[in-house]
Motif scaffolding. Structure first.
Motif: not given
Length: 201
Positions: A148-168
């Motif tokens: 997951y890239a944390t350095g998006w200038a705006d909100q990342s479209p992949f945040t929800a995916t990263y959070q979901r997979l982090s719990a898997d």
């Protein structure tokens, strides 16, 4: 990665970059999946680690499904993670959809997104719209990593995916302090992750 002794096969998908002359209205997700499967077959690759960036998550998922005997692990770099029936269009936000609809003069390709590398070329829009069709559950995949890239200038479209997979527990997740183009922004950190994936198989 080659310096560490790995065999690496970077692919340019049909219709992109130096293969942009092959762009036409029928270049779609199936075309790109076949690009990867054909390379696996022609090079007779086994136990391969497929790495897909952004839209490339669609492609590596489909290729792993079509060539299960050749693919060992999957690494998603700030990417979509589809299931059967998903398209890149269905998995991104309205902002990305607006960008996708900004087609070039050919009418069959989206212009590069505004934050992309200056070398980026238009992307076949049919590949973004086509749903992925899977034949199995990818149960043969031994390791799945999400970077997951944390350095998006705006909100990342992949945040929800990263959070979901982090719990898997079936996934390993990583966060790197770079923009969407992690290959350019954090090459050394990314190489360490890929080396760890390769060494753990």
């Amino acid at each position: 990665m080659r310096g560490l002794g790995h065999s690496v096969h970077p692919l340019t998908l049909t219709g992109l970059s130096e293969r942009s002359h092959l762009l036409h209205g029928t270049v779609n997700l199936d075309t790109h999946i076949q690009d990867v499967v054909a390379t696996l077959e022609v090079e007779d690759l086994r136990d391969a680690v497929l790495v897909g960036h952004s839209y490339g998550g669609m492609v590596i998922t489909g290729a792993a499904d079509q060539a299960p005997e050749r693919v060992d692990s999957l690494v998603y770099l700030d990417a979509v993670v589809p299931t059967d029936g998903d398209s890149c269009w269905s998995l991104v936000s309205d902002q990305e959809r607006k960008w996708y609809l900004d087609v070039d003069d050919t009418g069959c390709a989206s212009r590069p997104l505004p934050f992309f590398d200056a070398r980026a070329t238009p992307h076949p829009i049919a590949s973004l719209l086509q749903p992925l069709r899977l034949t199995g559950e990818l149960g043969h995949i031994k390791r799945r990593d999400y970077v997951y890239a944390t350095g998006w200038a705006d909100q990342s479209p992949f945040t929800a995916t990263y959070q979901r997979l982090s719990a898997d527990p079936a996934w390993r997740t990583h966060a790197l302090a770079g923009g969407h183009n992690l290959m350019r922004d954090t090459p050394n950190e990314l190489a360490r992750i890929l080396q760890d994936v390769s060494a753990s198989r």
